[in-house]
Scaffold this motif. Structure first.
Motif, PDB file in Angstrom:
ATOM      1  N   PRO A   1       0.832  -1.204   0.000  1.00 33.40           N
ATOM      2  CA  PRO A   1       0.000   0.000   0.000  1.00 33.40           C
ATOM      3  C   PRO A   1       0.868   1.256   0.000  1.00 33.40           C
TER       4      PRO A   1
ATOM      5  N   GLY B   1       0.317   4.603   1.074  1.00 31.42           N
ATOM      6  CA  GLY B   1      -0.435   5.628   1.779  1.00 31.42           C
ATOM      7  C   GLY B   1      -1.914   5.300   1.799  1.00 31.42           C
ATOM      8  N   GLY B   2      -2.678   6.224   2.300  1.00 29.29           N
ATOM      9  CA  GLY B   2      -4.112   6.010   2.426  1.00 29.29           C
ATOM     10  C   GLY B   2      -4.874   6.343   1.164  1.00 29.29           C
ATOM     11  N   GLU B   3      -6.155   6.153   1.258  1.00 27.31           N
ATOM     12  CA  GLU B   3      -7.052   6.467   0.147  1.00 27.31           C
ATOM     13  C   GLU B   3      -7.094   7.971  -0.088  1.00 27.31           C
ATOM     14  N   TYR B   4      -7.426   8.342  -1.312  1.00 27.11           N
ATOM     15  CA  TYR B   4      -7.663   9.753  -1.600  1.00 27.11           C
ATOM     16  C   TYR B   4      -8.900   9.880  -2.472  1.00 27.11           C
TER      17      TYR B   4
ATOM     18  N   GLN C   1     -13.160   6.860  -4.206  1.00 28.84           N
ATOM     19  CA  GLN C   1     -11.846   6.904  -3.567  1.00 28.84           C
ATOM     20  C   GLN C   1     -10.903   5.933  -4.268  1.00 28.84           C
TER      21      GLN C   1
ATOM     22  N   MET D   1      -7.154   3.794  -3.800  1.00 31.75           N
ATOM     23  CA  MET D   1      -6.139   3.307  -2.865  1.00 31.75           C
ATOM     24  C   MET D   1      -4.969   2.801  -3.704  1.00 31.75           C
TER      25      MET D   1
ATOM     26  N   THR E   1       0.554   8.167  -7.564  1.00 33.23           N
ATOM     27  CA  THR E   1       1.129   6.874  -7.203  1.00 33.23           C
ATOM     28  C   THR E   1       2.642   6.877  -7.329  1.00 33.23           C
TER      29      THR E   1
ATOM     30  N   ARG F   1       4.176   8.899  -4.472  1.00 34.82           N
ATOM     31  CA  ARG F   1       4.092   8.173  -3.209  1.00 34.82           C
ATOM     32  C   ARG F   1       5.122   7.036  -3.185  1.00 34.82           C
TER      33      ARG F   1
END
Length: 85
Positions: A17, A19-22, A32, A34, A73, A76
């Motif tokens: 993963p 980071g979190g969802e946006y 959202q 992920m 992506t 991140r």
């Protein structure tokens, strides 16, 4: 993950993963995303449907990346791997 095998003939080894969802369009839709990095099994032949670009090269030329999901992506992933602070 199953789609990778079906579409590209590659097997995912690990999902990481990023980071979190946006929210895709805050205030417009509840959609959202992920983002994940996927480690694939490169010991098997790889599909010619895929193109490989070194992450550092992609980050250096990020102004040419027009797709927002790819841009988020890759940045991140660059952060998670220590390529950028």
């Amino acid at each position: 993950v199953k789609g990778l095998q079906k579409e590209f003939g590659v097997t995912a080894k690990t999902l990481i993963p990023l980071g979190g969802e946006y929210l895709v369009s805050p205030g417009v839709t509840p959609e959202q995303v992920m983002p994940f990095a996927v480690e694939i099994d490169a010991s098997k032949p790889l599909s010619n449907k895929l193109s490989w670009v070194p992450l550092d090269e992609l980050v250096q030329q990020r102004d040419k990346v027009m797709d927002a999901h790819l841009r988020i992506t890759m940045m991140r992933l660059a952060h998670a791997t220590g390529l950028i602070p």
